[in-house]
Design a protein around this motif. Structure first.
Motif, PDB file in Angstrom:
ATOM      1  N   UNK A  40      -3.339  37.918  36.574  1.00 16.83           N
ATOM      2  CA  UNK A  40      -2.350  37.059  35.932  1.00 16.83           C
ATOM      3  C   UNK A  40      -2.876  36.614  34.575  1.00 16.83           C
ATOM      4  N   UNK A  41      -1.983  36.603  33.577  1.00 15.71           N
ATOM      5  CA  UNK A  41      -2.363  36.095  32.257  1.00 15.71           C
ATOM      6  C   UNK A  41      -1.142  35.552  31.532  1.00 15.71           C
ATOM      7  N   UNK A  42      -1.384  34.685  30.557  1.00 15.36           N
ATOM      8  CA  UNK A  42      -0.333  34.074  29.745  1.00 15.36           C
ATOM      9  C   UNK A  42      -0.077  34.956  28.527  1.00 15.36           C
ATOM     10  N   UNK A  43       1.192  35.255  28.280  1.00 12.05           N
ATOM     11  CA  UNK A  43       1.582  35.960  27.052  1.00 12.05           C
ATOM     12  C   UNK A  43       2.015  34.967  25.976  1.00 12.05           C
ATOM     13  N   UNK A  50      -4.408  28.621  33.474  1.00 13.45           N
ATOM     14  CA  UNK A  50      -4.372  30.043  33.131  1.00 13.45           C
ATOM     15  C   UNK A  50      -4.727  30.214  31.667  1.00 13.45           C
ATOM     16  N   UNK A  51      -4.942  31.449  31.267  1.00 14.39           N
ATOM     17  CA  UNK A  51      -5.293  31.724  29.877  1.00 14.39           C
ATOM     18  C   UNK A  51      -4.690  33.057  29.448  1.00 14.39           C
ATOM     19  N   UNK A  52      -4.925  33.429  28.186  1.00 16.25           N
ATOM     20  CA  UNK A  52      -4.346  34.671  27.678  1.00 16.25           C
ATOM     21  C   UNK A  52      -5.117  35.910  28.131  1.00 16.25           C
ATOM     22  N   UNK A  53      -6.335  35.732  28.595  1.00 13.48           N
ATOM     23  CA  UNK A  53      -7.079  36.867  29.158  1.00 13.48           C
ATOM     24  C   UNK A  53      -6.791  36.942  30.662  1.00 13.48           C
ATOM     25  N   UNK A  67       0.374  30.338  44.310  1.00  9.51           N
ATOM     26  CA  UNK A  67      -0.834  29.520  44.199  1.00  9.51           C
ATOM     27  C   UNK A  67      -2.003  30.488  44.154  1.00  9.51           C
ATOM     28  N   UNK A  68      -2.671  30.542  43.009  1.00 10.53           N
ATOM     29  CA  UNK A  68      -3.736  31.521  42.796  1.00 10.53           C
ATOM     30  C   UNK A  68      -5.102  30.858  42.757  1.00 10.53           C
ATOM     31  N   UNK A  69      -6.050  31.507  43.425  1.00  6.41           N
ATOM     32  CA  UNK A  69      -7.456  31.129  43.330  1.00  6.41           C
ATOM     33  C   UNK A  69      -8.140  32.327  42.677  1.00  6.41           C
ATOM     34  N   UNK A  70      -8.507  32.173  41.410  1.00  4.19           N
ATOM     35  CA  UNK A  70      -9.134  33.294  40.708  1.00  4.19           C
ATOM     36  C   UNK A  70     -10.627  33.323  40.991  1.00  4.19           C
ATOM     37  N   UNK A  71     -11.202  34.487  40.769  1.00  4.82           N
ATOM     38  CA  UNK A  71     -12.622  34.678  41.013  1.00  4.82           C
ATOM     39  C   UNK A  71     -13.383  34.707  39.687  1.00  4.82           C
ATOM     40  N   UNK A  72     -14.658  34.462  39.767  1.00  9.17           N
ATOM     41  CA  UNK A  72     -15.527  34.525  38.598  1.00  9.17           C
ATOM     42  C   UNK A  72     -16.184  35.898  38.604  1.00  9.17           C
ATOM     43  N   UNK A  73     -15.917  36.680  37.576  1.00 10.58           N
ATOM     44  CA  UNK A  73     -16.517  38.010  37.476  1.00 10.58           C
ATOM     45  C   UNK A  73     -16.099  38.969  38.567  1.00 10.58           C
TER      46      UNK A  73
END
Length: 141
Positions: A40-43, A50-53, A67-73
């Protein structure tokens, strides 16, 4: 060694087959809980958390939001704070695959579409073997 276990099958092919089955099993297990691995990313606009990357992680789907839980690396046990995003629309005409360097940032099998929240335009990526239409139907109000 793999050729001894399964004649005619090379180790590389066997590894691919086993890896595909593990991915399919995980996808089914998550789907049973109404969850899916996403990118997922922001356009345009703003979406807190969230961010653009690209961010990748696990999302719980419900009508009108994820509902998102993102991971690191990309390491599953290194998790960021959960982020909930309201999804008000999806545009299937924008459907595409990863381009350029995206193939090293997200799963190269991703189906990507543009989705809208009340405050932002986002891109949502869903990797095989998960069906993008199933994800979008789970998000529909």
């Amino acid at each position: 060694m793999f050729e001894e276990l399964v004649p005619g099958v090379t180790g590389a092919l066997m590894g691919g087959v086993v890896g595909d089955e593990v991915q399919a099993h995980r996808a089914r297990w998550l789907a049973d809980q109404n969850k899916v691995e996403v990118a997922l990313r922001v356009l345009e606009g703003e979406a807190p958390g969230l961010r653009t990357s690209w961010l990748t992680g696990e999302a719980t789907l419900s009508p009108g939001s994820l509902a998102m839980v993102s991971t690191v690396g990309g390491i599953r046990f290194l998790r960021r704070k959960p982020v909930t995003v309201e999804i008000v629309a999806a545009d299937m005409t924008t459907r595409r695959g990863p381009r350029g360097l995206e193939v090293i940032k997200i799963n190269p099998t991703c189906d990507i579409v543009t989705v809208k929240s009340p405050t932002a335009t986002l891109e949502l990526g869903v990797a095989a073997p998960v069906n993008l239409e199933w994800v979008l139907s789970a998000l529909a109000k």
